[in-house]
Write an enzyme that holds these catalytic residues in place. Structure first.
Site, short mmCIF file in Angstrom:
data_model
loop_
_atom_site.label_atom_id
_atom_site.label_comp_id
_atom_site.label_asym_id
_atom_site.label_seq_id
_atom_site.Cartn_x
_atom_site.Cartn_y
_atom_site.Cartn_z
N ASN A 119 0.84 -1.19 0.00
CA ASN A 119 0.00 0.00 0.00
C ASN A 119 0.88 1.26 0.00
OD1 ASN A 119 -1.54 2.25 0.98
ND2 ASN A 119 -3.09 0.84 1.76
N ASP A 176 -1.28 -4.34 11.32
CA ASP A 176 -2.68 -4.65 11.04
C ASP A 176 -3.47 -3.55 11.71
OD1 ASP A 176 -4.66 -6.27 9.82
OD2 ASP A 176 -5.27 -6.95 11.80
N GLY A 205 -9.16 5.12 3.06
CA GLY A 205 -9.92 4.17 3.87
C GLY A 205 -11.09 4.84 4.56
N TYR A 206 -11.15 4.67 5.88
CA TYR A 206 -12.28 5.19 6.66
C TYR A 206 -12.04 6.61 7.17
CZ TYR A 206 -13.74 0.28 6.66
OH TYR A 206 -14.12 -0.98 6.27
N ASP A 207 -10.92 7.22 6.81
CA ASP A 207 -10.61 8.58 7.28
C ASP A 207 -11.75 9.59 7.06
OD1 ASP A 207 -8.09 8.07 8.37
OD2 ASP A 207 -7.04 8.47 6.50
N HIS A 246 -3.24 6.58 14.73
CA HIS A 246 -2.95 5.28 15.33
C HIS A 246 -1.66 4.71 14.76
CE1 HIS A 246 -5.14 4.94 11.63
NE2 HIS A 246 -5.07 3.63 11.57
#
Length: 202
Positions: free
Chosen positions: A10, A70, A154-156, A181
């Site tokens: 990625n 992960d 992503g979910y940002d 994170h």
């Protein structure tokens, strides 16, 4: 220990990783850049287990320091879904616009105080001497009410940070690395790597 191989292909993730670890003085390669094509089955029950599964598998192909992460999103109201299945939620090839909208739909009408959520990132390391370490970083927030912001992935765009009045996809990259994170996890892992390098140079 002059090289780190990060078990990911990625590129967005590699940009963040390099920004945080760049001044370690070690070459940082993605798994793809290192020419490792191993396909890892992540069948752990926690973020930590999955990160370690990846790191151990990739370590079989290189004598570099191997890092693997992960990460995912935990939404308290949805029993911490999508959790370790964040990347595979609704299918791996489903776009995040669709995933994000589906989560917003599931939270339709739920008040802000019940929309608490966090991003979690476990980072595992396997060192050339066979020792292993795993650390965890988190970022707390709530799920917003719309998809907004261009900077993240992503979910940002649905992860709202009340104290900053914006989603993590609206933060400048430097600020996101400071708060995220993955940023927290990488800084913790950086301390581990620095102490290993110090030991090795004795």
């Amino acid at each position: 220990m002059d090289k780190i191989v990060f078990a990911t292909g990625n590129e967005n993730k590699m940009i963040e990783i390099r920004m945080i670890l760049e001044d370690l003085g070690i070459e940082i390669l993605s798994q793809r850049e290192a020419g490792i094509t191993a396909d890892v089955i992540e069948d752990g029950a926690t973020f930590e287990e999955n990160a370690m599964i990846k790191a151990r598998e990739i370590a079989k192909y290189t004598d570099a320091i191997v890092l693997a992460d992960d990460s995912g999103l935990e939404i308290d109201y949805l029993n911490k879904e999508p959790g370790i299945y964040s990347a595979r939620y609704m299918g791996e090839n489903t776009s995040y616009d669709i995933k994000n909208q589906a989560l917003l739909d599931r939270l339709d009408g739920v008040p802000d105080e019940k929309r608490t959520a966090r991003f979690v990132c476990a980072i595992a390391a396997v060192f050339p001497d066979g020792t292993e370490e795993v650390v965890r970083g988190t970022m707390e927030g709530i799920i917003g009410h719309e998809i907004i912001g261009e900077n993240g992935f992503g979910y940002d765009p649905i992860f709202f940070l009340p104290e900053y009045h914006c989603t993590s996809a609206q933060l400048p990259p430097e600020k996101k690395n400071e708060l995220s994170h993955r940023g927290e996890g990488l800084r913790k892992m950086r301390v581990v790597i620095e102490s290993k390098l110090k030991e090795a140079s004795k």
